[in-house]
Design a protein around this motif. Structure first.
Motif, PDB file in Angstrom:
ATOM      1  N   ASP A   1       0.830  -1.213   0.000  1.00 27.36           N
ATOM      2  CA  ASP A   1       0.000   0.000   0.000  1.00 27.36           C
ATOM      3  C   ASP A   1       0.860   1.257   0.000  1.00 27.36           C
ATOM      4  N   GLY A   2       1.903   1.265   0.831  1.00 21.94           N
ATOM      5  CA  GLY A   2       2.782   2.433   0.880  1.00 21.94           C
ATOM      6  C   GLY A   2       3.513   2.653  -0.428  1.00 21.94           C
ATOM      7  N   PHE A   3       3.951   1.559  -1.038  1.00 18.67           N
ATOM      8  CA  PHE A   3       4.680   1.651  -2.305  1.00 18.67           C
ATOM      9  C   PHE A   3       3.793   2.189  -3.417  1.00 18.67           C
ATOM     10  N   THR A   4       2.572   1.670  -3.538  1.00 19.76           N
ATOM     11  CA  THR A   4       1.687   2.122  -4.620  1.00 19.76           C
ATOM     12  C   THR A   4       1.178   3.543  -4.381  1.00 19.76           C
ATOM     13  N   ARG A   5       1.150   3.988  -3.141  1.00 17.18           N
ATOM     14  CA  ARG A   5       0.830   5.410  -2.903  1.00 17.18           C
ATOM     15  C   ARG A   5       1.942   6.303  -3.442  1.00 17.18           C
ATOM     16  N   ARG A   6       3.178   5.878  -3.275  1.00 18.73           N
ATOM     17  CA  ARG A   6       4.304   6.682  -3.771  1.00 18.73           C
ATOM     18  C   ARG A   6       4.411   6.604  -5.290  1.00 18.73           C
ATOM     19  N   TYR A   7       4.153   5.413  -5.862  1.00 21.55           N
ATOM     20  CA  TYR A   7       4.269   5.206  -7.306  1.00 21.55           C
ATOM     21  C   TYR A   7       2.946   4.637  -7.814  1.00 21.55           C
ATOM     22  N   PRO A   8       1.921   5.453  -7.946  1.00 16.84           N
ATOM     23  CA  PRO A   8       0.572   4.941  -8.228  1.00 16.84           C
ATOM     24  C   PRO A   8       0.432   4.264  -9.585  1.00 16.84           C
ATOM     25  N   TRP A   9       1.343   4.509 -10.515  1.00 10.74           N
ATOM     26  CA  TRP A   9       1.232   3.855 -11.818  1.00 10.74           C
ATOM     27  C   TRP A   9       1.635   2.367 -11.736  1.00 10.74           C
ATOM     28  N   ILE A  10       2.350   1.987 -10.673  1.00  6.91           N
ATOM     29  CA  ILE A  10       2.666   0.566 -10.463  1.00  6.91           C
ATOM     30  C   ILE A  10       1.539   0.018  -9.590  1.00  6.91           C
TER      31      ILE A  10
ATOM     32  N   SER B   1      13.808  -7.476   6.997  1.00  9.53           N
ATOM     33  CA  SER B   1      13.482  -7.415   8.414  1.00  9.53           C
ATOM     34  C   SER B   1      14.318  -8.440   9.173  1.00  9.53           C
ATOM     35  N   THR B   2      14.431  -8.258  10.478  1.00 13.14           N
ATOM     36  CA  THR B   2      15.139  -9.188  11.355  1.00 13.14           C
ATOM     37  C   THR B   2      14.116  -9.695  12.361  1.00 13.14           C
ATOM     38  N   ASP B   3      13.453 -10.781  12.008  1.00  8.81           N
ATOM     39  CA  ASP B   3      12.284 -11.235  12.762  1.00  8.81           C
ATOM     40  C   ASP B   3      12.689 -12.151  13.909  1.00  8.81           C
TER      41      ASP B   3
ATOM     42  N   VAL C   1      11.245  -0.482   0.417  1.00  7.62           N
ATOM     43  CA  VAL C   1      11.123  -1.301   1.628  1.00  7.62           C
ATOM     44  C   VAL C   1      12.296  -1.086   2.574  1.00  7.62           C
ATOM     45  N   LEU C   2      13.410  -0.570   2.056  1.00  5.34           N
ATOM     46  CA  LEU C   2      14.553  -0.264   2.915  1.00  5.34           C
ATOM     47  C   LEU C   2      14.529   1.166   3.437  1.00  5.34           C
ATOM     48  N   SER C   3      13.622   1.982   2.923  1.00  6.39           N
ATOM     49  CA  SER C   3      13.540   3.388   3.309  1.00  6.39           C
ATOM     50  C   SER C   3      12.908   3.533   4.695  1.00  6.39           C
ATOM     51  N   ALA C   4      12.962   4.746   5.228  1.00  4.75           N
ATOM     52  CA  ALA C   4      12.338   5.006   6.532  1.00  4.75           C
ATOM     53  C   ALA C   4      10.849   4.715   6.488  1.00  4.75           C
TER      54      ALA C   4
ATOM     55  N   GLN D   1       8.883   1.493   8.447  1.00  4.07           N
ATOM     56  CA  GLN D   1       7.761   1.722   9.356  1.00  4.07           C
ATOM     57  C   GLN D   1       6.529   0.943   8.897  1.00  4.07           C
ATOM     58  N   ASP D   2       6.334   0.825   7.586  1.00  4.14           N
ATOM     59  CA  ASP D   2       5.260  -0.021   7.073  1.00  4.14           C
ATOM     60  C   ASP D   2       5.451  -1.470   7.517  1.00  4.14           C
ATOM     61  N   ALA D   3       6.711  -1.909   7.585  1.00  3.88           N
ATOM     62  CA  ALA D   3       6.984  -3.283   7.989  1.00  3.88           C
ATOM     63  C   ALA D   3       6.459  -3.561   9.394  1.00  3.88           C
ATOM     64  N   VAL D   4       6.571  -2.571  10.270  1.00  5.20           N
ATOM     65  CA  VAL D   4       6.045  -2.726  11.634  1.00  5.20           C
ATOM     66  C   VAL D   4       4.544  -2.968  11.587  1.00  5.20           C
ATOM     67  N   SER D   5       3.851  -2.231  10.735  1.00  4.48           N
ATOM     68  CA  SER D   5       2.391  -2.370  10.629  1.00  4.48           C
ATOM     69  C   SER D   5       1.996  -3.778  10.207  1.00  4.48           C
ATOM     70  N   GLY D   6       2.871  -4.455   9.458  1.00  5.94           N
ATOM     71  CA  GLY D   6       2.580  -5.807   9.025  1.00  5.94           C
ATOM     72  C   GLY D   6       3.075  -6.876   9.974  1.00  5.94           C
TER      73      GLY D   6
END
Length: 337
Positions: free
Chosen positions: A38-47, A120-122, A270-273, A277-282
């Protein structure tokens, strides 16, 4: 874009406008990935179409190898939490050569193998049933669980679940614990006679919920922690007091990716700030400094602060010879008898 991105990054963004989808071969739950998508497609909506499979950790690689050998694959990125499989993948030299613009902001292990990047380091956790175990019996790690089982052997025999060491994730979890945790092999050897092996965190979790198991060890925190936090008090979980294993979850762009520019943007995101933070939400365990935890999910730096640097063990990404793996499995199985 962040101000530290190079000026020519705009050319990569423009090139991606001709690519409207991405496919990941993944063993990560869709619920964990959706905030990232969701975060990625908000930044790049054409993908607009980002999809992921739900394969086993090793099937992620085997599917791609098979398709590659027969002339083509639709996948862009591989995403898995299988250190030994990643070591084999890196040796094959089939990753797209790309250096993420985010690497300078991340710990040294971010590119854990050439062109293989940690998402991530789970952490592994002990998951337990609060209804079948009295408060005084709630485990604090493998050592305390072994003490409990040995005090009441007939009660707990076959009532503890554990990740099978024949499984790549299970092997990394077991071997890192026995190598790095003080007294790790001794604690595990004492506990194994009471354990039944499973091949996924999902099955371990389900059997603790049903009461078939009183507890399970080496359960992936990505699966266990969110379920426990939403269980209404039925489930409890804990890191290991003697030391907790954190298993890196990694991704890589394959050199045959049909959407290579979109894949590069996704990797950087996915490596960005924002992505971490999106990773935490998941429910994933991020490792970028400055990321805030939530709902029991701790960033890697939070684990270090909470448990101490000497009690967090990062599972290594290295190959294991077949005979060495077989010897470890024999020793592990012998302790279960």
């Amino acid at each position: 874009m962040p101000d530290y991105y190079p000026a020519d990054y705009a050319q990569l963004v423009d090139a991606s406008r001709r690519e409207d989808e991405l496919l990941l071969y993944s063993n990560t739950p869709q619920t964990a990935l959706q905030p990232l998508f969701d975060g990625f497609t908000r930044r790049y909506p054409w993908i607009s179409r980002v999809r992921a499979t739900n394969f086993s950790s090793s099937a992620v690689f085997q599917r791609y190898y098979s398709e590659r050998a027969t002339g083509g694959s639709p996948v862009d990125l591989l995403l898995s939490i299988s250190p030994t499989d990643w070591a084999d993948y890196a040796q094959r030299g089939i990753a797209l050569d790309y250096e993420s613009v985010e690497l300078s902001r991340l710990p040294d292990f971010a590119e854990i193998l050439p062109c293989v990047f940690v998402l991530s380091t789970d952490p592994n956790v002990v998951l337990y049933n609060r209804k079948t175990l009295a408060a005084s019996q709630h485990p604090k790690g493998l050592r305390s669980m072994a003490d409990l089982c040995e005090a009441h052997p007939s009660r707990y025999r076959g009532k503890i679940g554990i990740y099978d060491t024949t499984n790549p994730f299970g092997y990394s979890s077991n071997s890192t614990y026995t190598t790095d945790a003080p007294g790790g092999w001794s604690h595990l050897r004492r506990l194994l006679p009471f354990c039944r092996p499973e091949n996924s965190s999902g099955s371990l979790t389900e059997k603790v919920i049903s009461g078939e198991y009183d507890a399970a060890v080496h359960v992936g925190g990505t699966v266990a922690i969110p379920i426990a936090e939403r269980s209404g008090g039925l489930l409890g979980w804990t890191f290991y007091e003697e030391g907790t294993v954190a298993v890196p979850r990694a991704l890589s762009i394959v050199e045959t990716a049909p959407h290579p520019n979109a894949a590069r943007l996704f990797l950087d995101y996915v490596l960005s700030a924002a992505g971490q933070q999106d990773a935490v939400s998941g429910g994933l365990g991020p490792y970028r400094p400055g990321t805030e935890g939530a709902g029991g999910i701790e960033p890697y730096q939070g684990l270090i602060r909470r448990l101490g640097k000497n009690r967090v063990f990062l599972a290594p990404y290295k190959g294991v010879a077949d005979n060495a793996h077989a010897a470890y499995v024999r020793r592990w199985n012998s302790a279960r008898k």
